[in-house]
Design an enzyme around this catalytic site. Sequence first.
Site, PDB file in Angstrom:
ATOM      1  N   HIS A  46     -30.278   1.033  22.874  1.00  0.00           N
ATOM      2  CA  HIS A  46     -30.377   1.671  21.562  1.00  0.00           C
ATOM      3  C   HIS A  46     -29.090   1.583  20.747  1.00  0.00           C
ATOM      4  O   HIS A  46     -29.050   1.997  19.593  1.00  0.00           O
ATOM      5  CB  HIS A  46     -30.892   3.119  21.686  1.00  0.00           C
ATOM      6  CG  HIS A  46     -29.850   4.130  21.995  1.00  0.00           C
ATOM      7  ND1 HIS A  46     -29.593   4.609  23.256  1.00  0.00           N
ATOM      8  CD2 HIS A  46     -28.982   4.774  21.175  1.00  0.00           C
ATOM      9  CE1 HIS A  46     -28.621   5.501  23.197  1.00  0.00           C
ATOM     10  NE2 HIS A  46     -28.239   5.621  21.960  1.00  0.00           N
ATOM     11  N   SER A 201     -23.152   7.400  24.337  1.00  0.00           N
ATOM     12  CA  SER A 201     -24.214   6.577  24.909  1.00  0.00           C
ATOM     13  C   SER A 201     -23.763   5.147  25.139  1.00  0.00           C
ATOM     14  O   SER A 201     -22.887   4.619  24.447  1.00  0.00           O
ATOM     15  CB  SER A 201     -25.503   6.632  24.096  1.00  0.00           C
ATOM     16  OG  SER A 201     -25.227   6.746  22.757  1.00  0.00           O
TER      17      SER A 201
HETATM   18  C1  4AZ Z   1     -26.514  10.233  21.596  1.00  0.00           C
HETATM   19  O1  4AZ Z   1     -26.981  10.526  20.503  1.00  0.00           O
HETATM   20  C2  4AZ Z   1     -26.648  11.193  22.726  1.00  0.00           C
HETATM   21  N1  4AZ Z   1     -26.643  15.250  25.678  1.00  0.00           N
HETATM   22  C3  4AZ Z   1     -26.202  10.849  23.986  1.00  0.00           C
HETATM   23  C4  4AZ Z   1     -26.304  11.749  25.031  1.00  0.00           C
HETATM   24  C5  4AZ Z   1     -26.862  12.984  24.835  1.00  0.00           C
HETATM   25  C6  4AZ Z   1     -27.300  13.352  23.573  1.00  0.00           C
HETATM   26  C7  4AZ Z   1     -27.193  12.449  22.511  1.00  0.00           C
HETATM   27  C8  4AZ Z   1     -26.975  13.927  25.990  1.00  0.00           C
HETATM   28  O2  4AZ Z   1     -25.934   9.175  21.769  1.00  0.00           O
END
Ligand code: 4AZ
Length: 256
Positions: A46, A201
């Site tokens: 993503h 992420s």
């Molecule tokens: C994000 O938006 C994201 N709490 C990554 C991890 C989490 C929430 C959002 C986990 O990249």
Amino acid sequence: IVGGTVATVESHPWVAAIFWRSKSKEKVFRCGGSLISSCWVLTAAHCFPDGSNTKERRFSVILGKNALNETDLTVEQRFRVEKIIIHEGFDNSEGSFNHDIALMKLRANQGKCAVESDSVRTVCLPPPQQRLQPGVTCEIAGYGKEKYALWYRSQYLREAQVNLLADDVCRHKDYYENMITDNMFCAGRPDWSQDACEGDSGGPLVCEVDNRLFQFGVISWGDGCAKEFRPGVYTRVTNYNRWIDEKTNLSITAGA
Ligand code: 4AZ
């Protein structure tokens, strides 16, 4: 990272910072990643929202980075990107995030990609059948937000600890119910104090097995950050050994 502490890249030397060049030529931080071999970085699908139209030339990867807006050329290694491979099964059209995994091939400089140093080194992938018990403590690292409500990211690399959750707990109706596929697992703190957040992420979740660290998860998604009954959701890396092998021609399968 919410509820964690500032970390040095020397303690997470496989962490990669992925940048994207905007139309106005600005370099924008996009995602975390992890160095799995000298020329390959593992990240989340993503991170490339326009799917197959992703333009390699717009991306760059920096290894050995402690601070997002400071450059230390004595320890950082910077790369252009030769190829981006998004998992064929990734389909974000219903926001499901199943198969949230991607690979980036770094472009070699004078025949070499990443060179091992105190700040740059590869992480090991666990053998495909390796399963960990719920409750095991693992660590996450990234440059993401320190609180969900903030609009800016962390300036420094940060780390936190999270515990693996049993699948049936994470699929309970008080948690994420049917949103958790077999290609995901959940991890969080019993008191919900530490979690990954936006900007983390693509980065790694690593756990210790027999005194060695292995990357079991790719930071993928979650409802908010460090929120009660809303653990972080991670791509289950052990489901992708074959896929990674196939795409990179590395041999990271157990026994090989
Ligand atoms: C994000 O938006 C994201 N709490 C990554 C991890 C989490 C929430 C959002 C986990 O990249």
